[in-house]
Design a protein around this motif. Structure first.
Motif, PDB file in Angstrom:
ATOM      1  N   PHE A  47       0.832  -1.201   0.000  1.00 23.03           N
ATOM      2  CA  PHE A  47       0.000   0.000   0.000  1.00 23.03           C
ATOM      3  C   PHE A  47       0.869   1.256   0.000  1.00 23.03           C
ATOM      4  CE2 PHE A  47      -3.602   2.671   0.854  1.00 23.03           C
ATOM      5  CZ  PHE A  47      -4.701   1.926   0.467  1.00 23.03           C
ATOM      6  N   LEU A  48       1.946   1.246   0.790  1.00 24.66           N
ATOM      7  CA  LEU A  48       2.859   2.395   0.815  1.00 24.66           C
ATOM      8  C   LEU A  48       3.506   2.609  -0.541  1.00 24.66           C
ATOM      9  CD1 LEU A  48       4.622   1.847   4.258  1.00 24.66           C
ATOM     10  CD2 LEU A  48       3.089   3.737   3.670  1.00 24.66           C
ATOM     11  N   LYS A  49       3.803   1.507  -1.235  1.00 20.49           N
ATOM     12  CA  LYS A  49       4.436   1.585  -2.558  1.00 20.49           C
ATOM     13  C   LYS A  49       3.484   2.192  -3.592  1.00 20.49           C
ATOM     14  CE  LYS A  49       7.518   0.461  -5.757  1.00 20.49           C
ATOM     15  NZ  LYS A  49       8.744   1.261  -5.902  1.00 20.49           N
ATOM     16  N   GLY A  50       2.179   2.137  -3.311  1.00 14.19           N
ATOM     17  CA  GLY A  50       1.197   2.676  -4.246  1.00 14.19           C
ATOM     18  C   GLY A  50       0.344   1.618  -4.900  1.00 14.19           C
ATOM     19  N   TYR A  51       0.627   0.347  -4.598  1.00 12.74           N
ATOM     20  CA  TYR A  51      -0.217  -0.726  -5.115  1.00 12.74           C
ATOM     21  C   TYR A  51      -1.547  -0.731  -4.369  1.00 12.74           C
ATOM     22  CZ  TYR A  51       4.250  -2.475  -6.950  1.00 12.74           C
ATOM     23  OH  TYR A  51       5.452  -2.595  -7.580  1.00 12.74           O
TER      24      TYR A  51
ATOM     25  N   ALA B 113       3.411   1.123  10.856  1.00 16.54           N
ATOM     26  CA  ALA B 113       3.584   2.421  11.519  1.00 16.54           C
ATOM     27  C   ALA B 113       3.554   3.552  10.499  1.00 16.54           C
ATOM     28  CB  ALA B 113       4.896   2.445  12.298  1.00 16.54           C
ATOM     29  N   LEU B 114       4.242   3.365   9.376  1.00 19.25           N
ATOM     30  CA  LEU B 114       4.264   4.410   8.356  1.00 19.25           C
ATOM     31  C   LEU B 114       2.919   4.494   7.628  1.00 19.25           C
ATOM     32  CD1 LEU B 114       6.253   6.521   7.325  1.00 19.25           C
ATOM     33  CD2 LEU B 114       6.953   4.903   5.550  1.00 19.25           C
ATOM     34  N   TYR B 115       2.302   3.349   7.393  1.00 14.85           N
ATOM     35  CA  TYR B 115       0.985   3.301   6.755  1.00 14.85           C
ATOM     36  C   TYR B 115      -0.047   4.098   7.553  1.00 14.85           C
ATOM     37  CZ  TYR B 115      -3.638   1.160   5.943  1.00 14.85           C
ATOM     38  OH  TYR B 115      -4.977   0.943   5.720  1.00 14.85           O
TER      39      TYR B 115
END
Length: 493
Positions: free
Chosen positions: A311-315, A411-413
């Motif tokens: 999800f963080l990658k943009g997928y 955590a970043l998400y």
């Protein structure tokens, strides 16, 4: 063609129809929490058994305890409770099947008495549950029932107007006891370790506060079989509805799409009888534990390992992450080096083959499983799917780098913005609480890892894990997902 009883036999010939008349079936099961998974799993198996001319007394009555369940009930009621199940794989021979095992659905907000009355009917001998991992109100750090929750306190004060599953089960079981009707079996179909034991612990804890005598009766008369359930079932989308209409000519307000793979391993502990599900592929066993451990740590744990990073990658779909070779290498390393050494042998299962199958299932392009679905309710999933693996790694003095990356990605998400600058909401009942934990970078590690009901006590006390978590979090922030994975894998392969 609108899906309903009248139009059923006008559907295309390749669509499989029920070989039975649902109207002649008697409710033997009430299922609380009717969602896509239940319809692709328990109802699927029950329908298959009915198609063999059996299970006449095991029709399913759905039950909804949330306001959101009304749209589900209305969609099904508008088509006489039939729905279409579409199995999608990477081969063109898609199976399309109309299922009729669910024949009614009651909503709690339409009147508690009606639902309690249905649960108390003598014909109902199983009450099954898919109420999510967090629905059992068990504190994962202490293992105790969270009686202080407002919804639990409401039900204790208003036993005839309950809102929770425990309030409804106790009210119905009291009626059955008082009328001399045998107890139903409570069958959890949720993805959590020892789900039957968890359901038993939660219900007994509630009952003890409500009525100690009823507690004792439940403890003596109600069975709670453990089960391992498995089938990847994406959220039904408008695209799925359109695809069903365009390819198969079926207008269905709430179809369900799933992968071809399906598995159910179930303890044979039923106090008032059960359907002969073994005739349609359900595996009954005396001990579900090794199957649970395998599935929860490998499938669910690996799902979490890839979902927040993806999800963080943009997928936005699981198969997109699996089209990225870096993700496949990372997931396989996590499975092979972190999880597999912790698993006992599983009767009838080749673990290497099982992991190969998981990679294939995650890579299924056709079902388009949403990362958002897998991301949801992370605060309840981590304690069950990931923390036990991390605890064991810490206890055995093993490398925690790959597992720490899973937590760092979450955590970043929780910050709500991906690498492309796209903002998104956090699908978690505790989203506000979780986002507050990561709001201040200076205190993030202490605040997040210090939440005992999520991460327990071993993780924040492990200097090695904390250091690995901070390294991975810093790398994700400064270098991004791709470079972080490359660096981690280069150092470990």
């Amino acid at each position: 063609m609108k899906l309903n009883r009248q139009n059923l036999h006008q559907l295309a010939e390749h669509i499989q129809l029920p070989a039975y008349d649902p109207a002649t079936r008697v409710h033997g099961i009430v299922h609380i929490g009717v969602g896509g998974f239940h319809r692709a799993h328990q109802a699927f198996y029950t329908d298959a058994l009915m198609n063999k001319g059996e299970a006449e007394e095991w029709a399913i009555c759905g039950a909804g305890l949330r306001s959101d369940d009304r749209k589900v009930r209305d969609a099904l009621a508008g088509q006489d409770f039939y729905y279409t199940l579409v199995e999608l794989g990477d081969t063109p021979d898609t199976e399309v099947r109309v299922i009729g095992a669910i024949t009614d659905m009651l909503l709690a907000e339409d009147g508690a008495a009606a639902l309690i009355g249905k649960l108390a009917e003598p014909s109902v001998r199983i009450v099954s549950l898919t109420i999510t991992e967090g629905g059992y109100c068990i504190d994962d750090s202490s293992g105790e029932f969270m009686a202080h929750l407002p919804q639990i306190q409401h039900d204790l004060a208003h036993p005839q107007a309950p809102g929770t599953v425990f309030g409804f089960l106790c009210a119905a079981l009291k009626q059955r006891r008082d009328a001399g009707i045998e107890a139903f079996t409570v069958m959890s179909c949720d993805n959590l370790p020892h789900n039957g034991a968890v359901a038993r612990k939660a219900l007994l804890a509630f009952a003890k506060l409500h009525d100690p005598a009823l507690h004792d009766w439940i403890a003596s008369h109600v069975q709670f079989p453990n089960a391992m359930v498995d089938r990847i079932t994406p959220m039904t989308s408008d695209a799925h509805r359109a695809q069903l209409h365009e390819r198969h000519g079926v207008e269905d307000s709430w179809p369900v799409v799933c992968e071809p793979f399906v598995q159910w391993v179930l303890e044979d502990k039923f106090g008032a009888g059960r359907p002969a599900w073994e005739k349609v592929g359900v595996q009954f066993t005396d001990d579900v534990t090794p199957y649970e451990e395998m599935k929860i740590k490998l499938l669910n744990g690996s799902h979490l390992a890839l979902t927040y990073l993806g999800f963080l990658k943009g997928y936005r779909f699981v198969h997109e992450t699996m089209n990225d070779p870096l993700f496949v290498r990372y997931i396989r390393a996590y499975m092979d080096r972190d999880v597999t050494p912790q698993l006992a042998s599983v009767p009838g299962i080749d673990l290497e083959g099982y992991k190969d199958t998981l990679i294939e299932r995650f890579s299924n392009q056709a079902i388009a499983d949403q990362l958002e679905r897998v991301c949801s309710d992370g605060s309840s999933k981590f304690p069950k799917f990931t923390v036990p693996t991390i605890d064991r790694l810490i206890r055995d003095g093993q490398d925690t780098e790959r597992a720490a990356l899973v937590v760092a990605a979450w955590a970043l998400y929780l910050g709500g913005i991906d690498e492309n600058g796209t903002r998104y909401s956090i699908p978690d009942p505790r989203a506000e609480f979780c986002q507050a934990l990561v709001a201040d970078p200076a205190s993030l590690t202490h605040r997040l890892l210090g939440v005992e009901e999520i991460f327990g006590t071993h993780i924040p006390q492990s200097a090695a894990f904390v250091a690995a978590f901070e390294r991975n979090l810093h790398s994700l922030r400064t270098q991004g997902v791709h470079a972080t994975l490359e660096q981690l894998l280069a150092g470990q392969e």
